[in-house]
Design a protein around this motif. Structure first.
Motif, PDB file in Angstrom:
ATOM      1  N   ILE A 156     -30.450  -1.247  -3.246  1.00  0.00           N
ATOM      2  CA  ILE A 156     -31.525  -1.866  -2.468  1.00  0.00           C
ATOM      3  C   ILE A 156     -32.884  -1.505  -3.063  1.00  0.00           C
ATOM      4  O   ILE A 156     -33.730  -2.375  -3.276  1.00  0.00           O
ATOM      5  N   ARG A 157     -33.101  -0.231  -3.360  1.00  0.00           N
ATOM      6  CA  ARG A 157     -34.381   0.191  -3.945  1.00  0.00           C
ATOM      7  C   ARG A 157     -34.641  -0.499  -5.281  1.00  0.00           C
ATOM      8  O   ARG A 157     -35.745  -0.943  -5.553  1.00  0.00           O
ATOM      9  N   GLU A 158     -33.611  -0.545  -6.125  1.00  0.00           N
ATOM     10  CA  GLU A 158     -33.770  -1.168  -7.441  1.00  0.00           C
ATOM     11  C   GLU A 158     -34.120  -2.652  -7.319  1.00  0.00           C
ATOM     12  O   GLU A 158     -34.972  -3.153  -8.052  1.00  0.00           O
ATOM     13  N   VAL A 159     -33.460  -3.327  -6.396  1.00  0.00           N
ATOM     14  CA  VAL A 159     -33.710  -4.762  -6.223  1.00  0.00           C
ATOM     15  C   VAL A 159     -35.153  -5.020  -5.812  1.00  0.00           C
ATOM     16  O   VAL A 159     -35.847  -5.846  -6.416  1.00  0.00           O
ATOM     17  N   PHE A 160     -35.624  -4.298  -4.822  1.00  0.00           N
ATOM     18  CA  PHE A 160     -36.942  -4.613  -4.273  1.00  0.00           C
ATOM     19  C   PHE A 160     -38.093  -3.945  -5.016  1.00  0.00           C
ATOM     20  O   PHE A 160     -39.256  -4.182  -4.691  1.00  0.00           O
ATOM     21  N   LYS A 161     -37.794  -3.172  -6.052  1.00  0.00           N
ATOM     22  CA  LYS A 161     -38.826  -2.652  -6.952  1.00  0.00           C
ATOM     23  C   LYS A 161     -39.082  -3.594  -8.119  1.00  0.00           C
ATOM     24  O   LYS A 161     -40.065  -3.443  -8.823  1.00  0.00           O
ATOM     25  N   ARG A 162     -38.170  -4.537  -8.312  1.00  0.00           N
ATOM     26  CA  ARG A 162     -38.291  -5.460  -9.440  1.00  0.00           C
ATOM     27  C   ARG A 162     -39.561  -6.305  -9.321  1.00  0.00           C
ATOM     28  O   ARG A 162     -39.924  -6.749  -8.237  1.00  0.00           O
ATOM     29  N   GLU A 163     -40.203  -6.515 -10.453  1.00  0.00           N
ATOM     30  CA  GLU A 163     -41.448  -7.302 -10.500  1.00  0.00           C
ATOM     31  C   GLU A 163     -41.223  -8.755 -10.089  1.00  0.00           C
ATOM     32  O   GLU A 163     -42.095  -9.368  -9.477  1.00  0.00           O
ATOM     33  N   ASP A 164     -40.053  -9.310 -10.452  1.00  0.00           N
ATOM     34  CA  ASP A 164     -39.811 -10.726 -10.186  1.00  0.00           C
ATOM     35  C   ASP A 164     -39.348 -11.008  -8.756  1.00  0.00           C
ATOM     36  O   ASP A 164     -39.172 -12.158  -8.373  1.00  0.00           O
ATOM     37  N   ILE A 165     -39.175  -9.966  -7.949  1.00  0.00           N
ATOM     38  CA  ILE A 165     -38.793 -10.148  -6.548  1.00  0.00           C
ATOM     39  C   ILE A 165     -39.965  -9.709  -5.676  1.00  0.00           C
ATOM     40  O   ILE A 165     -40.146  -8.535  -5.403  1.00  0.00           O
ATOM     41  N   ASP A 166     -40.738 -10.675  -5.284  1.00  0.00           N
ATOM     42  CA  ASP A 166     -41.939 -10.431  -4.497  1.00  0.00           C
ATOM     43  C   ASP A 166     -41.587 -10.487  -3.012  1.00  0.00           C
ATOM     44  O   ASP A 166     -41.969 -11.413  -2.295  1.00  0.00           O
ATOM     45  N   PHE A 167     -40.810  -9.495  -2.583  1.00  0.00           N
ATOM     46  CA  PHE A 167     -40.346  -9.443  -1.203  1.00  0.00           C
ATOM     47  C   PHE A 167     -39.992  -8.002  -0.897  1.00  0.00           C
ATOM     48  O   PHE A 167     -39.729  -7.223  -1.806  1.00  0.00           O
ATOM     49  N   THR A 168     -39.938  -7.636   0.364  1.00  0.00           N
ATOM     50  CA  THR A 168     -39.599  -6.258   0.729  1.00  0.00           C
ATOM     51  C   THR A 168     -38.221  -6.217   1.384  1.00  0.00           C
ATOM     52  O   THR A 168     -37.746  -7.220   1.923  1.00  0.00           O
ATOM     53  N   TRP A 169     -37.612  -5.049   1.328  1.00  0.00           N
ATOM     54  CA  TRP A 169     -36.321  -4.855   1.977  1.00  0.00           C
ATOM     55  C   TRP A 169     -36.443  -5.082   3.476  1.00  0.00           C
ATOM     56  O   TRP A 169     -35.594  -5.738   4.084  1.00  0.00           O
ATOM     57  N   SER A 170     -37.479  -4.577   4.098  1.00  0.00           N
ATOM     58  CA  SER A 170     -37.594  -4.723   5.557  1.00  0.00           C
ATOM     59  C   SER A 170     -37.703  -6.198   5.958  1.00  0.00           C
ATOM     60  O   SER A 170     -37.111  -6.612   6.957  1.00  0.00           O
ATOM     61  N   SER A 171     -38.412  -6.995   5.173  1.00  0.00           N
ATOM     62  CA  SER A 171     -38.496  -8.431   5.471  1.00  0.00           C
ATOM     63  C   SER A 171     -37.150  -9.109   5.246  1.00  0.00           C
ATOM     64  O   SER A 171     -36.712  -9.930   6.065  1.00  0.00           O
ATOM     65  N   PHE A 172     -36.487  -8.767   4.150  1.00  0.00           N
ATOM     66  CA  PHE A 172     -35.180  -9.348   3.855  1.00  0.00           C
ATOM     67  C   PHE A 172     -34.170  -8.955   4.933  1.00  0.00           C
ATOM     68  O   PHE A 172     -33.379  -9.776   5.383  1.00  0.00           O
ATOM     69  N   ARG A 173     -34.236  -7.713   5.357  1.00  0.00           N
ATOM     70  CA  ARG A 173     -33.331  -7.217   6.405  1.00  0.00           C
ATOM     71  C   ARG A 173     -33.502  -8.018   7.698  1.00  0.00           C
ATOM     72  O   ARG A 173     -32.522  -8.345   8.369  1.00  0.00           O
ATOM     73  N   ARG A 174     -34.740  -8.364   8.040  1.00  0.00           N
ATOM     74  CA  ARG A 174     -34.973  -9.162   9.250  1.00  0.00           C
ATOM     75  C   ARG A 174     -34.276 -10.524   9.133  1.00  0.00           C
ATOM     76  O   ARG A 174     -33.689 -11.005  10.096  1.00  0.00           O
ATOM     77  N   TYR A 175     -34.348 -11.118   7.956  1.00  0.00           N
ATOM     78  CA  TYR A 175     -33.638 -12.387   7.734  1.00  0.00           C
ATOM     79  C   TYR A 175     -32.125 -12.188   7.855  1.00  0.00           C
ATOM     80  O   TYR A 175     -31.428 -13.022   8.426  1.00  0.00           O
ATOM     81  N   LEU A 176     -31.620 -11.100   7.297  1.00  0.00           N
ATOM     82  CA  LEU A 176     -30.179 -10.825   7.373  1.00  0.00           C
ATOM     83  C   LEU A 176     -29.697 -10.727   8.819  1.00  0.00           C
ATOM     84  O   LEU A 176     -28.633 -11.242   9.166  1.00  0.00           O
ATOM     85  N   ILE A 177     -30.484 -10.062   9.630  1.00  0.00           N
ATOM     86  CA  ILE A 177     -30.109  -9.836  11.027  1.00  0.00           C
ATOM     87  C   ILE A 177     -30.042 -11.145  11.805  1.00  0.00           C
ATOM     88  O   ILE A 177     -29.175 -11.320  12.668  1.00  0.00           O
ATOM     89  N   THR A 178     -30.907 -12.087  11.466  1.00  0.00           N
ATOM     90  CA  THR A 178     -30.982 -13.325  12.242  1.00  0.00           C
ATOM     91  C   THR A 178     -30.213 -14.495  11.641  1.00  0.00           C
ATOM     92  O   THR A 178     -30.049 -15.519  12.289  1.00  0.00           O
ATOM     93  N   ASP A 179     -29.732 -14.356  10.409  1.00  0.00           N
ATOM     94  CA  ASP A 179     -29.060 -15.472   9.720  1.00  0.00           C
ATOM     95  C   ASP A 179     -27.650 -15.054   9.295  1.00  0.00           C
ATOM     96  O   ASP A 179     -27.471 -14.342   8.309  1.00  0.00           O
TER      97      ASP A 179
END
Length: 129
Positions: free
Chosen positions: A26-49
């Motif tokens: 998770i840390r490696e994914v959201f530290k990447r320059e080409d992924i302009d998103f945060t884990w907490s935001s992605f997690r919110r989407y996961l919870i609702t979708d």
């Protein structure tokens, strides 16, 4: 003033899930320059979708399959080195012990993602088959 909320596009989802499938944490994914998103935001989407959650779980399972395959490759390489005498007995035993720890850790992680496929009950089924 808070910034504008970023939208999770299908392209961004694919990029994130591909990174997870490749075995990144998770840390490696959201530290990447080409992924302009945060884990907490992605997690919110996961919870609702639910569909996104299923895709995320599949990508994590693919990462486990990749990891287990890599471990099998390393085991085969080690076996060749031991049989050829390239490694002395002590070095070989140290590597075998290291791989045992890595395999146990990988099995534990896999069982948390999919207990039916990777857990203790799967071991019992495959032994009895």
């Amino acid at each position: 003033m808070a910034g504008r909320k970023k939208k999770l596009t299908e392209k961004k989802i694919d990029l994130i899930l591909e990174a997870f499938s490749d075995g990144l944490t998770i840390r490696e994914v959201f530290k990447r320059e080409d992924i302009d998103f945060t884990w907490s935001s992605f997690r919110r989407y996961l919870i609702t979708d639910d569909v996104l959650m299923m895709r995320y779980q599949k990508s994590k399972e693919l990462a486990v399959d990749l990891r287990l395959s890599e471990l099998e490759d390393k085991r085969k390489e080690l076996e060749i080195k031991i049989e050829s005498g390239e490694l002395d007995a002590k070095a070989a035993q140290n590597l075998v012990n290291l791989y045992k720890i890595i395999v146990a850790s990988s099995q534990w992680s896999a069982s948390k993602l999919n207990a039916k496929r990777y857990g203790k009950s799967a071991e019992v089924l495959s032994i009895n088959s």
